[in-house]
Enzyme design. Structure first.
Site: not given
Ligand code: DMJ
Length: 643
Positions: A268, A272, A401, A535, A621
């Site tokens: 995370e 982020r 994912d 998503e 992501t």
């Molecule tokens: C986000 O922090 C990112 O997209 C991550 O890859 C998966 N989930 C959350 C949002 O749903």
């Protein structure tokens, strides 16, 4: 022994020595003298002990000559002509002369130690004469010096590197007034989310929009790291919210500190914070973001200290101690976590000229390549101690994912030169299509989950990102199946839209089934929530960019209206607990990814394609755009010392 070494001792003792204006002057003065006496006694005892040790302990010099710094005078004379290379030859060869030199040298050292001790004693006596305030001031000066040195070291300018082609940062204004109006509405929603976070949650990780206070979860640890600020920066920038961007920058400059005793999620923090800081750096050119990203990355590196080099899920930013989630199968690390570092780490090596980051992620890749994959599928769990898979669960949603996403994006980000990544992506997607992708009775294409040889006919909201991924990977696919993958992307987008459309709120549930007469609908109560996730909208946006089919803008607008109607509260935006209820309860969390991703993808959907064109930018992501790197002539793995 030097004076600074004595300072803490003096410092600790001094409060008791302070005479002040006591009503018992005699008593306090006596106390002061006795304290001094005790101190001196301790010092003398210590010095005597040192002398004792030096004179009476067995002479270790014969065994450990280097400890005394005598290597110059005691190097054994090796008589090579006689083939005698033992230390014994030293004792016979020129013995008298050398023993004399040895004694002289020992005497010289003894004198030096005696003089040092006496000097230290004098300095200690001097210290005791000083007032408490004087000594405290001295200690403070010393401390400041150390802090300054550390700061200087930390904010050392990084080597300049040629910036990649940063085009399409300030573009995207749609000519069509209707589209412009929609885009403005999305910008207004961003402002509402930001302003409320600023007012009620500033510096906290996230906002509780109903309680109107800060919020955090264990992924960010126990400190206020301003996750929403860092995550939102690039969205603010591309929306032209420059005052808000500057406020965020100022907070980061002054307050974002990673030397905190806090255990955070490596994944995370990477997607982020490092992703957010790097994107903010590339968009704005402000050095502070690059410096902070590099400082933070340094704090994540200890997580890789495992027997296999597969990082722990969590790391304490201060101690560097890592561990895995208690719920993960057999103490495993998670595929989607250790497999979602590549983009950011390659950029870190590029920007710093230090291959350490690149080598860490390439090591993970090499290890994965060597492993057997059941049915060609990557299980979600891998034990970082043994290097063995945990449970054989495979998912393109939670836990798996973004691993697949980063294989594709590693190739795109390398200007399509990283063919190893492309091959791994193609292989993985082929196995996924064979074992996980099915059509429901009603004709909806869905991606299920593989659990110990059995397909679970359930799809998560998280899995819906895959529609965009298939479309993004269509160009350059094996056997020229571009059309096939674009079609697959469109089918997933359609299914995910159905999962929204079949609810009361027109917002998608967390997970939905294709089983027992149910299609794209959540069955369990604890899967009916919507937490402002991006998503589905992400997939609409990629599909829009590749097809310009107006239905994607239409679907995106439906979602925008639903979010504004059901998730907006006066203190920001909140998730809802049941998308099938007409008056759902709020979860009272404004997730940082709502500002980083959901609103950004919506804004891009109603912007022209020249804003952050996909030939030049690759989105991590968490929707943080990073430029394509032309690495053909750059060696990132260069220095073996970093490996
Ligand atoms: C986000 O922090 C990112 O997209 C991550 O890859 C998966 N989930 C959350 C949002 O749903």
């Amino acid at each position: 022994m030097t004076t600074p070494a004595l300072l803490p001792l003096s410092g600790r003792r001094l409060p008791a020595l302070n005479l002040g204006t006591s009503s018992f002057p005699h008593h306090r003065a006596t106390l002061r003298l006795s304290e001094k006496f005790i101190l001196l006694l301790i010092l003398s005892a210590f010095i005597t002990l040192c002398f004792g040790a030096f004179f009476f302990l067995p002479d270790s010099s014969k065994h450990k000559r280097f400890d005394l710094g005598l290597e110059d005078v005691l190097i054994p004379h090796v008589d090579t002509s006689k083939g005698d290379k033992t230390l014994g030859s030293f004792l016979i060869h020129g013995q008298g002369h050398d023993e004399h030199r040895h004694r002289e040298e020992e005497e010289r050292l003894r004198n030096k130690i005696r003089a040092d001790h006496e000097k230290a004693l004098e300095e200690a006596k001097e210290k005791l004469k000083k007032s408490r305030d004087e000594i405290q001031a001295e200690i403070q000066t010393e401390k400041n010096k150390v802090v300054q040195e550390l700061k200087k070291k930390e904010s050392k300018p990084l080597p300049p590197v040629p910036l990649p082609n940063l085009i399409g940062i300030n573009s995207g204004e749609p000519a069509d007034p209707d589209v412009r109006e929609k885009r403005d509405k999305i910008k207004e929603m961003m402002k509402h989310a930001w302003d409320n976070y600023r007012q009620y949650g500033w510096g906290h990780n996230e906002l509780k929009p109903i309680a109107r206070k800060g919020h955090s979860t264990n992924i960010f640890g126990n400190s206020q790291m301003g996750a929403t600020i860092v995550d939102a920066l690039d969205t603010l920038y591309i929306m032209g919210l420059h005052d808000e961007f500057r406020e965020g920058q100022e907070w980061i400059d002054k307050n974002l500190d990673f030397s905190v005793n806090s255990e955070v999620s490596v994944f995370e923090v990477n997607i982020r914070f490092i992703g957010g800081l790097l994107a903010a750096y590339y968009l704005s050119g402000q050095e502070v973001f690059k410096i902070k990203a590099v400082q933070l990355a340094g704090k994540l590196l200890p997580a890789f200290n495992t027997p296999t080099g597969i990082p722990w899920a969590m790391v304490n930013l201060k101690s560097g101690v890592g561990r895995n989630w208690g719920w993960a199968s057999a103490g495993s690390s998670i595929l989607a976590e250790f497999g979602t570092l590549h983009m950011e780490f390659v950029h870190l090596s590029y920007l710093t000229g230090d291959p350490v980051y690149y080598n860490k992620v390439m090591h993970i890749r090499k290890l994965l390549q060597k492993m057997d994959r059941p049915n060609g599928l990557y299980p979600n769990y891998l034990n970082p101690r043994t290097g063995r898979w945990g449970q054989h669960h495979t998912s393109v949603g939670g836990l798996g994912d973004s691993f697949y996403e980063y294989l594709l994006k590693a190739w795109l980000m390398s200007d399509k030169t990283d063919m190893e990544a492309r091959k791994m992506y193609d292989d993985a997607i082929e196995a996924i299509e064979k074992h996980l992708i099915r059509k429901s009775n009603g004709g909806l294409t869905f991606i299920g989950e593989w659990k110990n040889g059995h397909l679970e006919r359930k799809m998560g909201h998280l899995t819906c990102f895959a529609g965009g991924m298939f479309a993004l990977g269509a160009d350059g696919s094996r056997d020229d199946k571009a059309g096939h993958y674009l079609q697959l992307g469109a089918e997933i987008a359609h299914t995910c839209h159905e999962s929204y459309d079949r609810t009361t709120l027109k917002l998608g549930p967390e997970a939905f089934k294709f089983d027992g007469g149910v299609e794209a609908v959540a069955v369990r109560q604890n899967e009916k929530y919507y937490i402002l996730r991006p998503e589905v909208i992400e997939t609409y946006w990629y599909m829009w960019r590749f097809t310009h089919d107006p239905k994607y803008r239409q679907w995106g607008w439906e979602a925008t209206q639903a979010i504004d109607k059901y998730c907006r509260v006066s203190g920001g935006f909140s998730g809802v607990k049941d998308v099938y209820s007409s008056s759902p309860a709020y979860d009272d969390v404004q997730q940082s990814f709502f500002l980083a991703e959901t609103l950004k993808y919506l804004y891009l959907l109603f912007s022209n394609d020249d804003l952050l064109p996909l030939d030049n930018w690759v989105f991590n992501t968490e929707a943080h755009p990073l430029p394509v790197l032309h690495l053909a002539n750059t060696t990132l793995s260069g220095n073996p010392a970093y490996r």
